[in-house]
Every structure is written in C-alpha cells, then in structure tokens.
Design a protein around this motif. Structure first.
Motif, PDB file in Angstrom:
ATOM      1  N   TRP A  93       0.727  -1.122  -0.056  1.00  9.21           N
ATOM      2  CA  TRP A  93      -0.032  -0.091   0.112  1.00  9.21           C
ATOM      3  C   TRP A  93       0.842   1.200   0.069  1.00  9.21           C
ATOM      4  O   TRP A  93       2.087   1.228   0.390  1.00  9.21           O
ATOM      5  CB  TRP A  93      -0.837   0.075   1.155  1.00  9.21           C
ATOM      6  CG  TRP A  93      -0.243   0.215   2.523  1.00  9.21           C
ATOM      7  CD1 TRP A  93      -0.021   1.127   3.282  1.00  9.21           C
ATOM      8  CD2 TRP A  93       0.273  -0.969   3.409  1.00  9.21           C
ATOM      9  NE1 TRP A  93       0.816   0.763   4.515  1.00  9.21           N
ATOM     10  CE2 TRP A  93       0.858  -0.556   4.353  1.00  9.21           C
ATOM     11  CE3 TRP A  93       0.175  -2.262   3.319  1.00  9.21           C
ATOM     12  CZ2 TRP A  93       1.212  -1.216   5.301  1.00  9.21           C
ATOM     13  CZ3 TRP A  93       0.709  -3.198   4.317  1.00  9.21           C
ATOM     14  CH2 TRP A  93       1.440  -2.594   5.283  1.00  9.21           C
ATOM     15  N   SER A 110      -0.861   8.796   0.276  1.00 13.28           N
ATOM     16  CA  SER A 110      -0.781  10.273  -0.379  1.00 13.28           C
ATOM     17  C   SER A 110       0.111  11.048   0.592  1.00 13.28           C
ATOM     18  O   SER A 110      -0.119  10.989   1.721  1.00 13.28           O
ATOM     19  CB  SER A 110      -2.061  10.649  -0.891  1.00 13.28           C
ATOM     20  OG  SER A 110      -2.880  11.023   0.163  1.00 13.28           O
ATOM     21  N   THR A 143      -5.337   9.534   1.091  1.00 11.19           N
ATOM     22  CA  THR A 143      -5.696   8.556   0.214  1.00 11.19           C
ATOM     23  C   THR A 143      -4.765   7.412   0.597  1.00 11.19           C
ATOM     24  O   THR A 143      -3.613   7.503   0.434  1.00 11.19           O
ATOM     25  CB  THR A 143      -5.624   8.848  -1.281  1.00 11.19           C
ATOM     26  OG1 THR A 143      -6.430   9.951  -1.422  1.00 11.19           O
ATOM     27  CG2 THR A 143      -6.012   7.638  -2.056  1.00 11.19           C
ATOM     28  N   TYR A 144      -5.177   6.231   0.688  1.00  6.42           N
ATOM     29  CA  TYR A 144      -4.594   4.822   0.869  1.00  6.42           C
ATOM     30  C   TYR A 144      -4.855   3.952  -0.272  1.00  6.42           C
ATOM     31  O   TYR A 144      -6.009   3.557  -0.496  1.00  6.42           O
ATOM     32  CB  TYR A 144      -4.884   4.284   2.184  1.00  6.42           C
ATOM     33  CG  TYR A 144      -4.363   4.800   3.577  1.00  6.42           C
ATOM     34  CD1 TYR A 144      -3.411   4.277   4.491  1.00  6.42           C
ATOM     35  CD2 TYR A 144      -5.142   6.133   3.976  1.00  6.42           C
ATOM     36  CE1 TYR A 144      -3.032   5.088   5.460  1.00  6.42           C
ATOM     37  CE2 TYR A 144      -4.535   6.837   5.219  1.00  6.42           C
ATOM     38  CZ  TYR A 144      -3.428   6.098   5.829  1.00  6.42           C
ATOM     39  OH  TYR A 144      -3.037   6.799   7.120  1.00  6.42           O
ATOM     40  N   THR A 145      -3.818   3.908  -1.059  1.00  8.40           N
ATOM     41  CA  THR A 145      -4.108   2.918  -1.967  1.00  8.40           C
ATOM     42  C   THR A 145      -3.425   1.575  -1.678  1.00  8.40           C
ATOM     43  O   THR A 145      -2.222   1.163  -1.613  1.00  8.40           O
ATOM     44  CB  THR A 145      -3.384   3.341  -3.352  1.00  8.40           C
ATOM     45  OG1 THR A 145      -3.504   4.713  -3.596  1.00  8.40           O
ATOM     46  CG2 THR A 145      -3.565   2.507  -4.722  1.00  8.40           C
ATOM     47  N   ASN A 185      -2.844  -2.345  -3.064  1.00 11.74           N
ATOM     48  CA  ASN A 185      -2.757  -3.236  -4.374  1.00 11.74           C
ATOM     49  C   ASN A 185      -3.185  -4.721  -3.764  1.00 11.74           C
ATOM     50  O   ASN A 185      -2.359  -5.309  -2.833  1.00 11.74           O
ATOM     51  CB  ASN A 185      -1.267  -3.274  -4.743  1.00 11.74           C
ATOM     52  CG  ASN A 185      -1.039  -2.044  -5.762  1.00 11.74           C
ATOM     53  OD1 ASN A 185      -1.723  -1.498  -6.393  1.00 11.74           O
ATOM     54  ND2 ASN A 185       0.225  -1.328  -5.343  1.00 11.74           N
ATOM     55  N   ASP A 201     -12.520   4.121  -3.856  1.00  5.12           N
ATOM     56  CA  ASP A 201     -12.431   4.268  -5.276  1.00  5.12           C
ATOM     57  C   ASP A 201     -11.931   2.805  -5.835  1.00  5.12           C
ATOM     58  O   ASP A 201     -10.857   2.618  -5.235  1.00  5.12           O
ATOM     59  CB  ASP A 201     -11.683   5.125  -5.826  1.00  5.12           C
ATOM     60  CG  ASP A 201     -12.324   6.788  -5.593  1.00  5.12           C
ATOM     61  OD1 ASP A 201     -13.432   6.834  -5.636  1.00  5.12           O
ATOM     62  OD2 ASP A 201     -11.760   7.710  -5.301  1.00  5.12           O
ATOM     63  N   SER A 204      -9.790   1.421  -8.567  1.00  3.84           N
ATOM     64  CA  SER A 204      -9.036   1.775  -9.647  1.00  3.84           C
ATOM     65  C   SER A 204      -8.932   0.841 -10.913  1.00  3.84           C
ATOM     66  O   SER A 204      -8.848   0.874 -12.079  1.00  3.84           O
ATOM     67  CB  SER A 204      -7.569   2.111  -9.302  1.00  3.84           C
ATOM     68  OG  SER A 204      -7.609   2.975  -8.183  1.00  3.84           O
ATOM     69  N   ALA A 207      -7.035  -3.173  -7.344  1.00  7.32           N
ATOM     70  CA  ALA A 207      -6.449  -1.843  -6.492  1.00  7.32           C
ATOM     71  C   ALA A 207      -7.769  -0.961  -6.153  1.00  7.32           C
ATOM     72  O   ALA A 207      -8.457  -0.595  -6.788  1.00  7.32           O
ATOM     73  CB  ALA A 207      -5.652  -0.940  -7.503  1.00  7.32           C
ATOM     74  N   LYS A 210      -8.723   2.508  -3.624  1.00 12.23           N
ATOM     75  CA  LYS A 210      -8.063   3.359  -3.003  1.00 12.23           C
ATOM     76  C   LYS A 210      -9.029   3.988  -1.859  1.00 12.23           C
ATOM     77  O   LYS A 210     -10.423   4.347  -2.084  1.00 12.23           O
ATOM     78  CB  LYS A 210      -7.939   4.717  -4.077  1.00 12.23           C
ATOM     79  CG  LYS A 210      -7.101   4.528  -5.049  1.00 12.23           C
ATOM     80  CD  LYS A 210      -6.775   5.807  -5.737  1.00 12.23           C
ATOM     81  CE  LYS A 210      -5.517   5.490  -6.829  1.00 12.23           C
ATOM     82  NZ  LYS A 210      -5.220   6.861  -7.694  1.00 12.23           N
TER      83      LYS A 210
END
Length: 506
Positions: free
Chosen positions: A94, A97, A102-104, A106, A149, A151, A155, A157
C-alpha cells in the motif's frame, strides 16, 4: 471487545447454551489426525469466554474476533505479534498520499472466499463503505473513511475525509474484516471468509469446530482440525487439561491452580503480555457517580495491588489510568491515586452525600465475581454501601449494562487494543465526555510523527485520569498452558485474534 470480557460478545447463557448453530462451510477439510512425522494435526483449546453468535458486526465483545479473525476472516493488513507493526495480508502492499487522505492498496490476485466467490477491489469497497451499518466493535474508529474508489480489479483507493494516523491499525482488526458480499445476511450463523480455516460448526456457549481450508491462497496451516471448547468456570477448564480432554488453555486465569502445571514436565507454561485493562466503570451521567468527588473517592478507596495479588496471584501490572506498559504513550501514573482510605473518606464527606449507595452490576465471569467482592469490602470500609447484582454474561450484561447503560458501577476486562479511544465516544457505555479529551484524540489522529502522536495520546490519558470516569485496576498477563508437544501459540496477545496458523504438534 471484552475478555476472558471482548469485543468484545461473549436469551441467558443457560438458554442459548442449549441451542446449536450448525454452520455450513463451503469447503470442508479432511479429518486426518496425524501428520507425516507422526504428530497430531488436531488440537483442542480451552477458553472461558464464548461468542454469543458469529456476527462481530452486530455483537460486541472479543470472543468472536478471537476465534475468527486471521483464522476465518482476513483483512487488508494485519497486526504483527509484536502488537505494533502493520504487515500485508490481503493487500500485497500500500501507499499513502502526501496529504494523508488516500490509501492505495494493491490486492493479491489469487484470493477467493471459501465458497468460491471472488475477492477483489469491489469487495473492499463493499465492506469499508458498509461500516456505518455496524453496531458493535466501535465502527466510529474508522469514521475517517469517506469512500473507496476502485482503480482496477485489484487496486482499491481508500479515501478519507480527514487524516487519521490510526487507519491502518484499525484496518488490521475486526473493522477491517473482509466478508463475502453474498453472505452478510447470515453472519450470525455462517462464517464465509478467505482465511486458512473454515467454521464447521458452533454449539453456542459450548464448542466451535474449525477445519483446514484446503483451498487457502496462502501457506497451509499445520493443524487440520481445531476444537475451541468453552468453559463457564476455570476449575473445569483446568481439570479438562489435566484429564486430556483438551490440549491447551489460552488465557489461563485459574492462577491458584498454576503450580500443578509449572511443576509437571508434561506441560509448558508461558507468560506474556496482554492488551487487557480491568475497568471498574462508574456511570458519570446519572446516579451517585455523577458526583466527581465520589468517583475520586473510589479511586483512593480501591487497593489495586491487593486485588492483583489476590485475584491474579501477582500475574498483572497495577494501573490507575487507561493505558498499559506496552503502549508507546504509557508512563507509570499509578501514584496519582495511591491507596488512601483517609482521602476517600474525606472526599465522601465533601460530596455532601451521606452513606452513598451503589448498585454494582457484575458479569457472571469468575474474575469479575472475585474482583467485585474485594471492591465491595474496600468501598464499604470508607463509607459506601454496595449492592452487588450478578448479570449473566454475555447476553444480559451486554443488553442491560453495555447497551442499556443501566448501572452505577460495573467491571469488565477490556481486551481490545487501544480501548482508550472509546473515552472519546460519548455514546459508549461508560457515559463519559470531555472536549479536551476529544481534542487530544483529534490531534493524535492528524499527527505526522510518532512523537506527536504519543504526546497527544499522553495528554488524553492524563485528562481522562483526572476526570476519573472509571478505575483502571490492572493489566493482566497472558498465561498459556499447553501439553508439552504443542508449540507456536503466541505468548503475547495483541487483542485481535487467537491465531491458529502457527500452531504445531510434535
């Protein structure tokens, strides 16, 4: 939430114990009882706090996640056995930002639920956006999540409405559990997860049977079959280990019976740290404890060390604040309310209430019963009148005291990690609110460094301690007693799960 009180969680038990929920697994494992090396691949573990059902989204307490988290249900990340480090689980990695909003994540691409349903970013979105439907396990801890979200298929977000340094920590616990969207309407009786074990059956208040998930995406556990056996009293649990009915007691609390295992080479005794805080809550919004001087009189009247020595046989740390030695913001603040009966009597006199009477609601847990008798004696020695009322745990205590807030005083061992944050929740059962505390917690959440976080947390703890909405009596040690061929049980309890994947038999 509570342990052994949670959870916490754990009709009256006498009624529901007769009921049997048979939970279907989509993928049952085999029944072999030995490994290639000759060691058993089955284990029976004794516990003393039983889940009321299997739904930790609507049922408070620690018993459900203790059995199911990391074993049946998994989260994007998990808490390391050190209780501090966050590790990948369903997320491979992860990123965060620069603005912290924002934590993204994978996601792993080889994960499926035990019924064959797909796990992907839509699953993450479904689960994290339905937290507002939870009524248990403090969903407000993740209130900073605004939406998710998608992606791509793998993925997700996670977008926050404000920075919160605790997000990953809470995602590693029950609030981060990933449920199959097609199974959430039957969470009380069916547990469909992505984890290394499946729930084969659960007889409420009695036994839970788990079996190895043959299609698990990760490393297969050594154990093939696990039986969690729940006991209503500690002596029965100890006798079961001595007779061979079970192989391990996790969170052994019959301290007066410990020597028979310590002095026997057929058993191993391991002592580690736990998250629990024995909380003597005082309802500060109504009744006698709306008077601050009476709450502080309790703080001075209770001899915490005597309780630790008597109830725990010394296997615990004396407290007087809602923090434990493994917290980074912990400091030894026990001297603030040293045992002083003269001060307690003086505060009662200053309160203006002659012979204050307390209704003390006590859950039907052995440690709570023992503590309550000592507290009653200590409080009556300084001028209180204490009326003890036992409530069946979990059903009656959760309904009347935890949810209904119908009490003057109660006692429970809170085992969930960072339970101190609940003092920022005015709706929580201990009926406490202070804007300075809420502000300190907010400062902690938006802090950019560990130092700033720990400073803000320390400020919150000091203010809570000053207001005395409860007496925090002790932090018990975790004691695990096992047959000598059992290994791999973490001796430190991080307050989330009794993780079964690392347990082996030789």
């Amino acid at each position: 939430m509570f342990a052994s009180l949670s959870n916490l969680r754990r009709a009256a038990l006498a009624t529901i114990a007769a009921l049997c929920l048979v939970i279907s697994s989509a993928c049952a494992g085999g029944t072999s009882s030995s490994s290639g090396s000759g060691g058993s691949t089955d284990i029976k573990i004794g516990l003393t706090a039983a889940p009321a059902n299997l739904d930790m989204t609507q049922t408070s307490g620690a018993a459900i996640p203790q059995a199911l988290m990391y074993n049946v249900y998994e989260s994007l990340v998990k808490l390391n056995t050190d209780g501090k480090t966050i590790e990948p689980l369903l997320a491979e990695d992860w990123s965060v930002s620069d603005d912290g909003l924002t934590y993204t994540f994978n996601l792993r691409k080889d994960v499926a639920f035990s019924n064959g349903d797909k796990f992907d970013a839509q699953t993450v979105k479904f689960n994290l956006e339905r937290l507002n439907s939870w009524t248990a396990n403090t969903p407000s801890n993740l209130s900073a999540i605004d939406h998710v979200d998608v992606s791509s298929d793998y993925a997700a977000k996670v977008v926050l409405n404000k920075p919160d340094r605790n997000v990953l920590y809470w995602l590693a616990g029950p609030l981060g559990a990933m449920f199959d969207p097609n199974s959430v309407n039957s969470l009380k009786t069916k547990a469909i997860g992505t984890g290394p074990f499946l729930v084969k059956s659960y007889s409420v208040g009695s036994k839970m049977l788990l079996t190895r998930n043959a299609k698990y995406w990760g490393n297969k556990p050594f154990l093939e079959n696990v039986q969690l056996t729940y006991y209503t009293d500690t002596t029965s649990c100890s006798n079961a280990l001595l007779s061979g009915d079970i192989d391990t007691i996790y969170d052994f609390i019959a301290y007066d019976q410990l020597d028979q295992f310590k002095n026997n080479s057929n058993y191993s005794v391991r002592v580690g740290n736990a998250q629990g805080i024995l909380v003597l809550s005082m309802n500060s919004q109504k009744g006698p404890f709306s008077n601050e001087k009476l709450r502080k009189a309790v703080m001075y009247a209770v001899n915490r060390k005597a309780i630790v020595d008597t109830v725990l046989n010394g296997y615990g740390t004396v407290l007087s604040a809602p923090t434990i030695p493994t917290d980074a913001w912990y400091s030894n603040v026990s001297s603030m309310y040293s045992f002083n009966q003269d001060k307690a009597k003086k505060l009662i006199k200053e309160s203006g209430i002659d012979n204050p009477t307390i209704v003390f609601k006590v859950p039907s847990r052995s440690y709570a019963q023992s503590v309550s008798q000592l507290v009653k004696t200590q409080l009556e020695a300084v001028g209180f009148t204490v009326k003890l009322e036992t409530e069946e745990f979990p059903a009656v205590w959760l309904k009347n005291t935890f949810n209904g807030k119908q009490y003057d005083m109660t006692v429970i061992n809170h085992v969930e990690p960072r339970s101190v944050f609940n003092y920022g929740n005015s709706e929580y059962y201990w009926n406490y609110t202070n804007t300075a505390v809420s502000s300190a917690f907010e400062q902690a959440r938006k802090s950019s460094t560990d130092e700033a976080f720990n400073t803000a947390m320390g400020n919150a703890v000091k203010q809570i301690q000053e207001d005395a909405p409860a007496d925090w009596i002790y932090n018990p040690k975790l004691v695990v007693v096992s047959k000598s061929d059992v290994s791999g049980i973490n001796k430190n309890d991080v307050g989330i799960s009794l993780e079964l994947s690392n347990i082996k038999r030789s």
